[in-house]
Design an enzyme around this catalytic site. Structure first.
Site, PDB file in Angstrom:
ATOM      1  N   SER A  96       0.785  -8.977  -5.191  1.00 11.15           N
ATOM      2  CA  SER A  96       1.927  -8.082  -5.451  1.00 11.15           C
ATOM      3  C   SER A  96       3.138  -8.900  -5.877  1.00 11.15           C
ATOM      4  CB  SER A  96       2.266  -7.285  -4.197  1.00 11.15           C
ATOM      5  OG  SER A  96       3.533  -6.678  -4.388  1.00 11.15           O
ATOM      6  N   HIS A 138      -0.463  -6.648  -9.130  1.00  8.76           N
ATOM      7  CA  HIS A 138      -0.020  -5.408  -8.492  1.00  8.76           C
ATOM      8  C   HIS A 138       1.500  -5.271  -8.654  1.00  8.76           C
ATOM      9  CE1 HIS A 138      -0.503  -2.094  -5.576  1.00  8.76           C
ATOM     10  NE2 HIS A 138       0.639  -2.509  -5.034  1.00  8.76           N
ATOM     11  N   ASP A 188       4.783  -2.988  -7.802  1.00  6.89           N
ATOM     12  CA  ASP A 188       5.313  -1.961  -6.903  1.00  6.89           C
ATOM     13  C   ASP A 188       6.601  -1.369  -7.457  1.00  6.89           C
ATOM     14  OD1 ASP A 188       3.500  -1.960  -4.589  1.00  6.89           O
ATOM     15  OD2 ASP A 188       4.087  -4.061  -4.430  1.00  6.89           O
ATOM     16  N   MET A 234       9.503   1.274  -6.850  1.00  7.89           N
ATOM     17  CA  MET A 234      10.136   2.055  -5.771  1.00  7.89           C
ATOM     18  C   MET A 234      11.444   2.647  -6.263  1.00  7.89           C
ATOM     19  SD  MET A 234       9.719  -0.690  -2.728  1.00  7.89           S
ATOM     20  CE  MET A 234       8.138  -1.455  -2.355  1.00  7.89           C
ATOM     21  N   HIS A 289       1.668   0.656  -8.920  1.00  4.79           N
ATOM     22  CA  HIS A 289       1.711   1.504  -7.721  1.00  4.79           C
ATOM     23  C   HIS A 289       3.064   2.206  -7.698  1.00  4.79           C
ATOM     24  CE1 HIS A 289       1.865   1.414  -2.981  1.00  4.79           C
ATOM     25  NE2 HIS A 289       1.777   2.636  -3.461  1.00  4.79           N
ATOM     26  N   MET A 299       5.720   4.319  -6.156  1.00  6.80           N
ATOM     27  CA  MET A 299       6.286   4.903  -4.928  1.00  6.80           C
ATOM     28  C   MET A 299       7.552   5.638  -5.342  1.00  6.80           C
ATOM     29  SD  MET A 299       5.496   1.626  -2.535  1.00  6.80           S
ATOM     30  CE  MET A 299       5.280   0.600  -3.983  1.00  6.80           C
ATOM     31  N   MET A 311      -2.658   2.873   2.182  1.00  6.36           N
ATOM     32  CA  MET A 311      -1.501   2.084   2.623  1.00  6.36           C
ATOM     33  C   MET A 311      -1.752   1.606   4.045  1.00  6.36           C
ATOM     34  SD  MET A 311       0.693   1.726   0.187  1.00  6.36           S
ATOM     35  CE  MET A 311       1.706   0.703   1.256  1.00  6.36           C
ATOM     36  N   ASP A 355      -3.427  -1.955   0.788  1.00  7.81           N
ATOM     37  CA  ASP A 355      -2.121  -2.509   0.407  1.00  7.81           C
ATOM     38  C   ASP A 355      -1.193  -2.573   1.612  1.00  7.81           C
ATOM     39  OD1 ASP A 355       0.181  -3.247  -0.907  1.00  7.81           O
ATOM     40  OD2 ASP A 355       0.367  -1.401  -2.089  1.00  7.81           O
TER      41      ASP A 355
HETATM   42  C1  DX5 Z   1       4.639  -2.016   0.067  1.00  5.87           C
HETATM   43  C2  DX5 Z   1       3.989  -2.376  -1.238  1.00  5.87           C
HETATM   44  C3  DX5 Z   1       3.045  -3.505  -1.147  1.00  5.87           C
HETATM   45  C4  DX5 Z   1       3.666  -4.796  -0.692  1.00  5.87           C
HETATM   46  C5  DX5 Z   1       2.597  -5.599  -0.034  1.00  5.87           C
HETATM   47  O1  DX5 Z   1       5.338  -0.841  -0.075  1.00  5.87           O
HETATM   48  O2  DX5 Z   1       3.265  -1.277  -1.757  1.00  5.87           O
HETATM   49  O3  DX5 Z   1       2.327  -3.678  -2.353  1.00  5.87           O
HETATM   50  O4  DX5 Z   1       4.235  -5.531  -1.735  1.00  5.87           O
HETATM   51  O5  DX5 Z   1       3.183  -6.723   0.477  1.00  5.87           O
HETATM   52  P1  DX5 Z   1       2.596  -7.540   1.707  1.00  5.87           P
HETATM   53  O6  DX5 Z   1       1.263  -8.063   1.276  1.00  5.87           O
HETATM   54  O7  DX5 Z   1       3.625  -8.600   1.875  1.00  5.87           O
HETATM   55  O8  DX5 Z   1       2.491  -6.608   2.879  1.00  5.87           O
HETATM   56 ZN    ZN Z   2       1.831  -1.647  -3.486  1.00  5.54          ZN
END
Ligand code: DX5
Ligand code: ZN
Length: 216
Positions: free
Chosen positions: A8, A33, A35, A37, A66, A68, A137, A175
């Site tokens: 990620s 990956h 993320d 948000m 991903h 969010m 998750m 994840d």
């Molecule tokens: C959290 C994200 C993850 C996060 C994982 O909301 O969706 O992808 O980056 O990070 P680690 O591996 O540090 O938990």
């Molecule tokens: Zn993620």
């Protein structure tokens, strides 16, 4: 199939993104990956299209996006244009999930659905055969570096069991809080795409860590 590793970028050094993406290109990582948000669906804001495009410019591996965010339908085409190969939306953010999944597939992307830690696997029963991927998750979404939630193993097994009859090729992604302490157990339970942020980017050698996660 051998499990896939998807580091990620949320835990990358944003001032040195090109360097970190090139490290991932050289490494045994399978996907990158990403993320996204929005500060509404989750209590944090990560980054948007300009940063994603900058990553895509240097990445030589599929971008696993991903989302969010609320109302993901508004941006699916833009994510495809920015380079997404896999687009995962949250079950909790989609009122018309079936329509959203079809829209992702129509763009030519793999379609995934993510479920939060409190969301039961059973809600996916009637959509499972349409999906390429389910993302479980294993932390509450919003931040990297959180503690892994243990009931994830149970949920992986439930997804695997449900998928057996209707979608045996379904990818099961986990994840949050994934590292050397739990990856083997996750793969044994049936996970085949493992996201790792903190474990990779806080390691002395990220490349070596990816190798260890891949060959656990
Ligand atoms: C959290 C994200 C993850 C996060 C994982 O909301 O969706 O992808 O980056 O990070 P680690 O591996 O540090 O938990
Ligand atoms: Zn993620």
């Amino acid at each position: 199939m051998k499990h896939l590793i998807a580091p990620s970028l949320l835990s990358a050094d944003f001032a040195n993104l090109q360097r970190d993406v090139e490290m991932l290109n050289r490494s045994e990582a399978d996907w990158l990956h990403i993320d996204i948000m929005d500060g509404v669906f989750v209590p944090n804001i990560s980054f948007g299209f300009p940063v994603l495009q900058a990553i895509a410019k240097h990445a030589q591996k599929p971008l696993d996006v991903h989302l969010m965010i609320v109302e993901p339908d508004r941006y699916l085409g833009d994510f495809k244009k920015a380079g997404a190969a896999v687009i995962t939306v949250h079950y909790e953010a989609c009122t018309h999930l079936h329509r959203t999944i079809q829209a992702i597939k129509d763009l030519g992307c793999k379609a995934g659905v993510a479920i939060n830690p409190h969301t039961p696997v059973s809600v996916l029963e009637t959509i499972l055969h349409d999906l390429d991927l389910v993302l479980i998750m294993s932390v509450n979404p919003g931040f990297g570096g959180q503690k892994f939630i243990e009931n994830t193993y149970q949920k992986i097994k439930q997804v695997k069991e449900l998928a057996k009859a209707v979608n045996p090729n379904l990818l099961i992604e986990v994840d949050g809080g994934v590292g050397m302490a739990n990856i083997k157990q996750l793969v044994d339970a049936g996970a085949n795409v493992l996201v790792a942020g903190n474990a990779v980017f806080a390691a002395d050698s990220s490349e070596e860590m990816i190798k260890s996660l891949k060959n656990c």
